[in-house]
Design a protein around this motif. Structure first.
Motif, PDB file in Angstrom:
ATOM      1  N   THR A  21      -4.472  -3.338   6.887  1.00  0.00           N
ATOM      2  CA  THR A  21      -4.967  -4.381   5.989  1.00  0.00           C
ATOM      3  C   THR A  21      -6.343  -4.835   6.434  1.00  0.00           C
ATOM      4  OG1 THR A  21      -2.698  -5.144   5.602  1.00  0.00           O
ATOM      5  CG2 THR A  21      -4.488  -6.645   5.011  1.00  0.00           C
ATOM      6  N   VAL A  22      -7.253  -4.927   5.502  1.00  0.00           N
ATOM      7  CA  VAL A  22      -8.598  -5.422   5.800  1.00  0.00           C
ATOM      8  C   VAL A  22      -8.521  -6.902   6.183  1.00  0.00           C
ATOM      9  CG1 VAL A  22     -10.892  -5.878   4.847  1.00  0.00           C
ATOM     10  CG2 VAL A  22      -9.686  -3.764   4.242  1.00  0.00           C
ATOM     11  N   VAL A  23      -9.114  -7.248   7.329  1.00  0.00           N
ATOM     12  CA  VAL A  23      -9.134  -8.657   7.739  1.00  0.00           C
ATOM     13  C   VAL A  23     -10.528  -9.267   7.632  1.00  0.00           C
ATOM     14  CG1 VAL A  23      -7.122  -8.479   9.225  1.00  0.00           C
ATOM     15  CG2 VAL A  23      -9.370  -7.984  10.176  1.00  0.00           C
ATOM     16  N   ALA A  24     -11.564  -8.411   7.625  1.00  0.00           N
ATOM     17  CA  ALA A  24     -12.931  -8.919   7.480  1.00  0.00           C
ATOM     18  C   ALA A  24     -13.850  -7.767   7.083  1.00  0.00           C
ATOM     19  CB  ALA A  24     -13.415  -9.548   8.778  1.00  0.00           C
ATOM     20  N   VAL A  25     -14.909  -8.084   6.369  1.00  0.00           N
ATOM     21  CA  VAL A  25     -15.894  -7.065   5.989  1.00  0.00           C
ATOM     22  C   VAL A  25     -17.288  -7.558   6.355  1.00  0.00           C
ATOM     23  CG1 VAL A  25     -14.477  -6.180   4.096  1.00  0.00           C
ATOM     24  CG2 VAL A  25     -16.189  -7.951   3.635  1.00  0.00           C
ATOM     25  N   GLY A  26     -18.171  -6.604   6.636  1.00  0.00           N
ATOM     26  CA  GLY A  26     -19.547  -6.946   6.945  1.00  0.00           C
ATOM     27  C   GLY A  26     -20.400  -6.999   5.693  1.00  0.00           C
ATOM     28  N   GLU A  27     -21.635  -7.355   5.880  1.00  0.00           N
ATOM     29  CA  GLU A  27     -22.577  -7.469   4.774  1.00  0.00           C
ATOM     30  C   GLU A  27     -22.714  -6.138   4.030  1.00  0.00           C
ATOM     31  OE1 GLU A  27     -27.363  -8.431   4.164  1.00  0.00           O
ATOM     32  OE2 GLU A  27     -26.380  -8.699   6.125  1.00  0.00           O
ATOM     33  N   GLY A  28     -22.697  -6.217   2.707  1.00  0.00           N
ATOM     34  CA  GLY A  28     -22.913  -5.038   1.887  1.00  0.00           C
ATOM     35  C   GLY A  28     -21.661  -4.276   1.508  1.00  0.00           C
ATOM     36  N   VAL A  29     -20.514  -4.656   2.044  1.00  0.00           N
ATOM     37  CA  VAL A  29     -19.262  -3.961   1.720  1.00  0.00           C
ATOM     38  C   VAL A  29     -18.660  -4.593   0.462  1.00  0.00           C
ATOM     39  CG1 VAL A  29     -16.943  -3.368   2.485  1.00  0.00           C
ATOM     40  CG2 VAL A  29     -18.842  -3.385   4.129  1.00  0.00           C
ATOM     41  N   THR A  30     -18.475  -3.779  -0.567  1.00  0.00           N
ATOM     42  CA  THR A  30     -17.988  -4.315  -1.845  1.00  0.00           C
ATOM     43  C   THR A  30     -16.739  -3.620  -2.374  1.00  0.00           C
ATOM     44  OG1 THR A  30     -19.478  -2.829  -3.070  1.00  0.00           O
ATOM     45  CG2 THR A  30     -20.312  -5.031  -2.537  1.00  0.00           C
ATOM     46  N   HIS A  31     -16.406  -2.403  -1.871  1.00  0.00           N
ATOM     47  CA  HIS A  31     -15.287  -1.673  -2.466  1.00  0.00           C
ATOM     48  C   HIS A  31     -13.937  -2.084  -1.907  1.00  0.00           C
ATOM     49  CE1 HIS A  31     -15.684   0.699   1.196  1.00  0.00           C
ATOM     50  NE2 HIS A  31     -14.625   1.410   0.880  1.00  0.00           N
ATOM     51  N   VAL A  32     -13.933  -2.872  -0.810  1.00  0.00           N
ATOM     52  CA  VAL A  32     -12.687  -3.449  -0.297  1.00  0.00           C
ATOM     53  C   VAL A  32     -12.973  -4.892   0.114  1.00  0.00           C
ATOM     54  CG1 VAL A  32     -11.664  -1.271   0.477  1.00  0.00           C
ATOM     55  CG2 VAL A  32     -13.129  -2.583   2.047  1.00  0.00           C
ATOM     56  N   ALA A  33     -11.907  -5.685   0.207  1.00  0.00           N
ATOM     57  CA  ALA A  33     -12.046  -7.092   0.566  1.00  0.00           C
ATOM     58  C   ALA A  33     -10.890  -7.484   1.476  1.00  0.00           C
ATOM     59  CB  ALA A  33     -12.043  -7.955  -0.698  1.00  0.00           C
ATOM     60  N   PRO A  34     -11.019  -8.589   2.222  1.00  0.00           N
ATOM     61  CA  PRO A  34      -9.913  -9.041   3.065  1.00  0.00           C
ATOM     62  C   PRO A  34      -8.611  -9.147   2.278  1.00  0.00           C
ATOM     63  CG  PRO A  34     -11.885 -10.274   3.594  1.00  0.00           C
ATOM     64  CD  PRO A  34     -12.220  -9.439   2.387  1.00  0.00           C
ATOM     65  N   GLY A  35      -7.543  -8.628   2.876  1.00  0.00           N
ATOM     66  CA  GLY A  35      -6.240  -8.608   2.225  1.00  0.00           C
ATOM     67  C   GLY A  35      -5.902  -7.288   1.580  1.00  0.00           C
ATOM     68  N   ASP A  36      -6.895  -6.407   1.373  1.00  0.00           N
ATOM     69  CA  ASP A  36      -6.641  -5.106   0.750  1.00  0.00           C
ATOM     70  C   ASP A  36      -5.965  -4.153   1.739  1.00  0.00           C
ATOM     71  OD1 ASP A  36      -7.876  -5.987  -1.524  1.00  0.00           O
ATOM     72  OD2 ASP A  36      -9.717  -4.798  -1.258  1.00  0.00           O
ATOM     73  N   GLY A  37      -5.032  -3.353   1.241  1.00  0.00           N
ATOM     74  CA  GLY A  37      -4.460  -2.277   2.026  1.00  0.00           C
ATOM     75  C   GLY A  37      -5.360  -1.054   1.945  1.00  0.00           C
ATOM     76  N   VAL A  38      -5.592  -0.394   3.101  1.00  0.00           N
ATOM     77  CA  VAL A  38      -6.498   0.757   3.125  1.00  0.00           C
ATOM     78  C   VAL A  38      -5.917   1.887   3.969  1.00  0.00           C
ATOM     79  CG1 VAL A  38      -8.627  -0.558   2.721  1.00  0.00           C
ATOM     80  CG2 VAL A  38      -7.797  -0.230   5.070  1.00  0.00           C
ATOM     81  N   VAL A  39      -6.308   3.101   3.597  1.00  0.00           N
ATOM     82  CA  VAL A  39      -6.043   4.295   4.393  1.00  0.00           C
ATOM     83  C   VAL A  39      -7.321   4.625   5.153  1.00  0.00           C
ATOM     84  CG1 VAL A  39      -5.458   6.754   4.332  1.00  0.00           C
ATOM     85  CG2 VAL A  39      -4.399   5.180   2.702  1.00  0.00           C
ATOM     86  N   LEU A  40      -7.195   4.943   6.425  1.00  0.00           N
ATOM     87  CA  LEU A  40      -8.364   5.329   7.206  1.00  0.00           C
ATOM     88  C   LEU A  40      -8.727   6.789   6.920  1.00  0.00           C
ATOM     89  CD1 LEU A  40      -7.566   3.689  10.670  1.00  0.00           C
ATOM     90  CD2 LEU A  40      -8.899   2.765   8.770  1.00  0.00           C
ATOM     91  N   ASN A  41      -9.984   7.033   6.702  1.00  0.00           N
ATOM     92  CA  ASN A  41     -10.499   8.391   6.450  1.00  0.00           C
ATOM     93  C   ASN A  41     -11.375   8.772   7.631  1.00  0.00           C
ATOM     94  OD1 ASN A  41     -11.572  10.765   5.476  1.00  0.00           O
ATOM     95  ND2 ASN A  41     -12.926   9.783   4.001  1.00  0.00           N
ATOM     96  N   TRP A  42     -10.847   9.622   8.515  1.00  0.00           N
ATOM     97  CA  TRP A  42     -11.548   9.932   9.755  1.00  0.00           C
ATOM     98  C   TRP A  42     -12.745  10.871   9.552  1.00  0.00           C
ATOM     99  CZ3 TRP A  42     -11.800  15.044  11.248  1.00  0.00           C
ATOM    100  CH2 TRP A  42     -10.861  15.919  10.683  1.00  0.00           C
TER     101      TRP A  42
END
Length: 360
Positions: free
Chosen positions: A66-87
Motif C-alpha cells: 500500500t502506498v503510504v506517501a508519494v514524492g513531488e510529481g507522482v500522479t498515477h498513484v496516491a496514498p492508500g492505493d494498492g500497488v504491485v512492484l515492478n522490478w
C-alpha cells in the motif's frame, strides 16, 4: 524512519534481519508498506553472485503493498492505493523499448546501483533489483509501481510481480503455445507452477511436469500437469514415450541448469520449441553439434521476465484470476514472516517447495 529488512551484507553471506533507516520519498518516488513478498530463486542468484548486484543490499523483487506517501510529481498513484512492484521498469527510450521489447530495456536495472537507505549504523544500502521488497516498507521510483488490478487480494498480487508474469509470459509470449499442443515444464518452483497453469489456460492437450523431486508431483498436478516425470538420465525418452514417440511441441525450462536445458531440447519433437526461463551461471555450458541443429529443426530461445509488458499483462492476468482460471494460491507452499526468509533460502538450495510468501 526505521523499518526491519533482510540485508545481504556481502555476496555469499547469509541474509541478516535488521533495522534500516528509510528516507521519505523524494521527487518521482513512492513509499510503499509491503503486504507480501515472494521469495524467488532470482534472489538466491543475487546472493550467491550468479547475478551481479551492488552490496550491501536489501533483496526481494516480487512484492505488493500500500502506498503510504508519494514524492513531488507522482500522479498515477496516491496514498492508500494498492500497488504491485515492478522490478524491471522500461525507460521507453532505449533501442529495445523503441522496438516494443520492453522486457529487454537497457536501463531497467539502473536504479539497483543507487543508495536508497542506510543501516542504523550508517552504511549505504542498495535496493537489490530496484525495489527492495524484503522489508516492512520500501521507497522506489514511481516507475516501479503499478496499480493492483481489481479483484486481486493484495497478498496474492505480490506473485504477479515476477513468478506469474514470467511463467505465464514464457508460455504465451515466448513459446506461444497453441491449443492442442503438448508441453513439458522443467522445474516445479514458483515460475514452473505458473507455467503449468499458463499451459492449461492455453489449451495444451498434454502437460508434462519434470522435477528432481518426486514430492512436487501433487503441486504440479494441482497446477495443471497431466503427467509427472522425476528427472533422470532417461527423462527425454520418458517424455517421448508419453507423446507417441514424437516429443512435446514445447519445452519450458525453469531451472537454469545445463543438463535440464539440454534435456528440454532433447524432449521436443522435430521442429519443436524450447524456451529457457531459468537463470544459470556462466559455468553451465550447453553443447550442440551442427548436424543435430540442422536435422531436428528445433528452436531454442531465451526468455527474460516472460517477455512481458507488466502494464499490458497485469489486466489480462487479473481477468484469468477473477474467472478462476489462474489460482495464485497454488504457487505458494508456505507463508512466512520476515524472520523466515533465511530459512526459505536454505529450502531453495535444497530444492524444496514451490514459493514461500512473506506476509507482513
Amino acid at each position: 524512519m526505521a523499518v526491519r529488512a533482510a540485508v545481504l551484507p556481502a555476496i555469499g553471506s547469509p541474509l541478516e534481519i535488521t533495522g534500516i533507516d528509510l528516507p521519505d520519498p523524494g521527487p518521482g518516488q513512492v513509499r510503499v508498506r509491503l503486504a507480501a513478498a515472494g521469495v524467488c530463486h532470482s534472489d538466491l542468484s543475487l546472493s550467491d553472485g550468479t547475478m551481479r548486484v551492488p552490496v550491501p543490499a536489501v533483496l526481494g523483487h516480487e512484492g505488493a503493498g500500500t502506498v503510504v506517501a508519494v514524492g513531488e510529481g507522482v500522479t498515477h498513484v496516491a496514498p492508500g492505493d494498492g500497488v504491485v512492484l515492478n522490478w524491471a521498469p522500461s525507460c521507453g527510450a532505449c533501442h529495445a523499448c523503441s522496438l516494443g521489447e520492453v522486457w529487454l530495456c537497457a536501463n531497467a536495472l539502473s536504479g539497483a546501483a543507487d543508495v536508497y537507505a542506510r543501516t542504523t549504523e550508517g552504511t549505504d544500502l542498495h535496493p537489490g533489483l530496484n525495489v527492495a521488497a524484503f522489508a516492512e516498507e520500501t521507497v522506489v521510483s514511481a516507475s516501479c509501481v503499478l496499480p493492483v488490478p481489481d479483484g486481486v487480494p493484495l497478498t496474492d498480487a505480490a506473485l504477479l510481480g515476477c513468478a506469474v508474469l514470467t511463467g505465464y509470459g514464457a508460455v504465451h509470449h515466448s513459446a506461444r503455445v497453441r491449443a492442442g499442443e503438448t508441453v513439458a515444464v522443467f522445474g516445479v518452483g514458483g515460475v514452473g507452477l505458473a507455467a503449468l497453469q499458463a499451459a492449461r489456460i492455453a489449451g495444451a492437450s498434454k502437460i508434462v511436469a519434470v522435477d528432481v523431486s518426486a514430492e512436487k508431483e501433487e503441486l504440479a498436478r494441482a497446477a495443471g500437469a497431466t503427467d509427472y516425470v522425476v528427472a533422470s538420465d532417461t527423462t527425454a525418452r520418458e517424455i517421448r514415450g508419453l507423446t507417441g514417440k514424437q516429443g512435446v511441441d514445447v519445452a519450458v525450462e525453469c531451472a537454469g541448469r545445463a543438463v535440464s536445458i539440454r534435456t528440454a531440447w532433447d524432449s521436443t519433437r522435430r521442429g519443436g520449441r524450447t524456451t529457457v526461463v531459468g537463470i544459470g551461471g556462466k559455468d553451465q555450458q550447453v553443447t550442440f553439434n551442427a548436424l543435430e541443429i540442422f536435422h531436428w529443426g528445433r528452436t531454442l530461445s531465451g526468455c527474460v521476465y516472460g517477455n512481458s509488458d507488466p502494464a499490458q499483462d497485469l489486466p489480462v492476468l487479473a481477468e484469468h484470476i477473477r474467472a478462476g482460471r489462474l489460482d495464485l494460491s497454488a504457487l505458494v507452499t508456505e507463508r512466512i514472516s520476515l524472520d523466515g526468509i533465511p530459512a526459505a533460502f536454505e529450502n531453495m538450495l535444497a530444492g524444496k517447495g514451490g514459493r514461500a510468501l512473506v506476509v507482513f
